[in-house]
Design an enzyme around this catalytic site. Structure first.
Site, mmCIF file in Angstrom:
data_model
loop_
_atom_site.group_PDB
_atom_site.id
_atom_site.type_symbol
_atom_site.label_atom_id
_atom_site.label_comp_id
_atom_site.label_asym_id
_atom_site.label_seq_id
_atom_site.Cartn_x
_atom_site.Cartn_y
_atom_site.Cartn_z
ATOM 1 N N ARG A 14 0.818 -1.216 0.000
ATOM 2 C CA ARG A 14 0.000 0.000 0.000
ATOM 3 C C ARG A 14 0.853 1.268 0.000
ATOM 4 O O ARG A 14 0.433 2.300 -0.532
ATOM 5 C CB ARG A 14 -0.931 0.004 1.212
ATOM 6 C CG ARG A 14 -1.934 -1.130 1.205
ATOM 7 C CD ARG A 14 -2.767 -1.128 2.464
ATOM 8 N NE ARG A 14 -3.609 -2.314 2.573
ATOM 9 C CZ ARG A 14 -4.327 -2.626 3.633
ATOM 10 N NH1 ARG A 14 -4.306 -1.820 4.698
ATOM 11 N NH2 ARG A 14 -5.064 -3.721 3.659
ATOM 12 N N SER B 20 -2.070 -7.623 11.440
ATOM 13 C CA SER B 20 -3.267 -8.031 12.167
ATOM 14 C C SER B 20 -3.028 -9.350 12.898
ATOM 15 O O SER B 20 -2.157 -10.144 12.515
ATOM 16 C CB SER B 20 -4.444 -8.185 11.204
ATOM 17 O OG SER B 20 -4.240 -9.305 10.355
ATOM 18 N N CYS C 159 -1.071 0.485 16.328
ATOM 19 C CA CYS C 159 -1.332 -0.630 17.240
ATOM 20 C C CYS C 159 -1.170 -0.204 18.693
ATOM 21 O O CYS C 159 -1.545 -0.948 19.595
ATOM 22 C CB CYS C 159 -0.408 -1.806 16.930
ATOM 23 S SG CYS C 159 1.325 -1.504 17.276
#
Length: 499
Positions: A177, A226, A281
């Protein structure tokens, strides 16, 4: 259309797969580039070349390797603004936040300049008659880093620095990305004196990840992303005999005691909850005020601060508080979870669902949200939202508040705001979470300590950066040496036991 390629053997490599992923400008929603995705054969070839280059690099004096790190620090500082602009344009972070991303990675490289000290072994003389014992820390060989979109400079630097300083070669698979900054870092390392092939940057998707995990040459893998993917990589790496440190999701609680300074607590929650659009996070996503009076006072302080937040593109100036999220899919998922909170009975005190920025209507901007009276059975409490959404869970007592954090499946970071030392000490001792802040909202350790979560936030025995990183990227060899005495009188041929 601009094309972004790989970095193999010290130069750009275009690749042959014909497969690409779009790289968006999150502020406008437009595709600004496309990045090449490697084939398995290309990745295997990059790994083989890295293995060849690692032999000489691993045999290089640790101090000489550290000098490459030292020059790398200088070059990062030289190009800081240039890299921050590219990072902001691909990720969406504000310019100051992008520079902070690079700076926190740079601090780990600074720590790696001291690698020769951390790589020293132990020595025992006279362990037995004429016997000495010593241990050596040696590199693993070829290792891999799989890094996330939300810190496209910091996390690659956390992986690159200790791995290379310890004498390994690295395969870096950054997020597709926002892939440009990792490639810029690779160019700077070449300029700093890193031999060609020691760092290979290979862009790819799940196929590339699986090829890394299945490779018999790659000895260790580090991952941040994740929790489901962290667990997948950890289990698959373990099945092929690799070391793995895999860091996943988070749901970080901040407990606000009745004696806390409410203005400082509210200011802390604004930065920790909404900074970087919540795509961290270590973001605080759950505020836990203790007592109804504390909760009412906190909400009263938060609302005007949230309503005053400036949301916009990084080009709008340094007073922008946060920018867009990284993709349209991320925006849709955030809004889906917000709606679930409303549907499940939480009170949406600040509603950012209709936020729209004039001139950037197609961008991936999400307005700030504040929920009150959230309960642990709601999706917005259980799931990591990864967006500018703060949930408030009211607790009747300190014990009820700490139990919320203890019982949650994630254990990355947590914080408590209080003036009472006994409460703070009890909290730090009892909490089952890896990183703890006392009147500090985002307790990210400095480079000479280690970063890592507990429970479903972290898989593996050793953490990122600090001394743990050098333990992870090296293996210990212990040597028992005996130089027989009395040779001048004639050798002994029996095996003499230790006395």
């Amino acid at each position: 259309m601009k094309e972004i390629h790989h970095w193999i053997d010290g130069k750009e490599y275009k690749g042959t797969s014909g497969r690409f992923a779009d790289v968006f400008n999150p502020a406008t929603g437009e595709v600004q580039a496309r990045v090449s995705l490697a084939t398995k054969a290309e990745l295997d070839d990059a790994i083989a070349r890295a293995a060849d280059a690692q032999v000489a690099w691993g045999a290089t004096n640790p101090q000489r390797r550290a000098r490459v790190m030292m020059e790398f620090v200088r070059l990062i500082n030289r190009d800081m603004d240039k890299m921050a602009e590219v990072l902001s344009s691909e990720h969406g972070k504000t310019f100051p936040d992008a520079k902070g991303d690079i700076q926190r990675g740079l601090e780990v490289i600074e720590f790696c300049i001291g690698a020769p000290h951390l790589l020293k072994g132990d020595f025992t003389d006279s362990a037995g008659p004429g016997i000495d014992m010593y241990s050596m820390r040696q590199p693993l060989g070829v290792v891999a880093g799989i890094t996330p979109f939300n810190f496209p400079a910091m996390i690659p630097l956390w992986k690159i620095g200790p791995a290379l300083a310890a004498g390994n070669a690295m395969i870096l698979k950054p997020s597709e990305r926002d892939p440009s900054v990792p490639l810029m870092l690779a160019e700077l390392l070449k300029e700093a004196g890193l031999p060609d092939g020691v760092l290979q940057v290979v862009n790819g998707d799940k196929d590339s990840v699986d090829a890394i995990l299945d490779s018999e040459v790659v000895q260790a893998v580090g991952f941040v992303g994740s929790t489901p993917i962290a667990q997948y990589i950890y289990e698959r790496a373990a099945a092929t005999g690799k070391r793995a440190q895999c860091f996943g999701g988070a749901k970080n609680h901040m407990i606000i005691m009745p004696d806390a300074d409410m203005d400082k607590a509210a200011d802390a929650l604004i930065g920790a909850g909404y900074g970087a659009a919540g795509e961290r996070c270590m973001a605080i996503s759950v505020a836990v005020p203790v007592g109804e009076k504390t909760a009412d006072a906190l909400i009263e302080k938060l609302v005007p601060r949230i309503e005053a937040l400036k949301v916009g593109p990084w080009t709008a100036g340094d007073d922008v508080d946060y920018g867009p999220v990284v993709t349209k899919a991320a925006k849709e998922n955030i809004l889906r979870l917000v709606q679930s909170g409303v549907d499940q009975g939480a009170e949406l005190v600040v509603d950012g669902r209709d936020f729209s920025l004039q001139g950037y209507e197609d961008g991936f901007f999400v307005g700030p949200h504040l929920f009150d009276r959230v309960t642990p059975d709601m999706d917005i409490y259980k799931q990591e939202i990864f967006g500018p959404v703060l949930s408030t869970v009211r607790a009747g007592s300190y014990e009820e508040a700490i139990k919320l954090a203890i019982d949650h499946e994630y254990g990355n970071g947590t914080a408590i705001f209080t003036r009472d030392g006994d409460t703070a000490r009890d909290f730090a001792n009892r909490i089952n979470i890896g990183m703890v802040g006392i009147n500090v909202p985002i307790p990210v350790p400095l480079a000479y300590h280690t970063f890592g979560g507990w429970k479903k936030s972290g898989f593996g025995d050793l953490n990122q950066h600090g001394p743990d990183a050098f333990r992870f990227y090296t293996r210990t060899k212990t040597v028992t040496a005996r130089w027989p005495s009395g040779i001048k009188e004639g050798g002994e041929f029996n095996f003499k036991a230790m006395e």
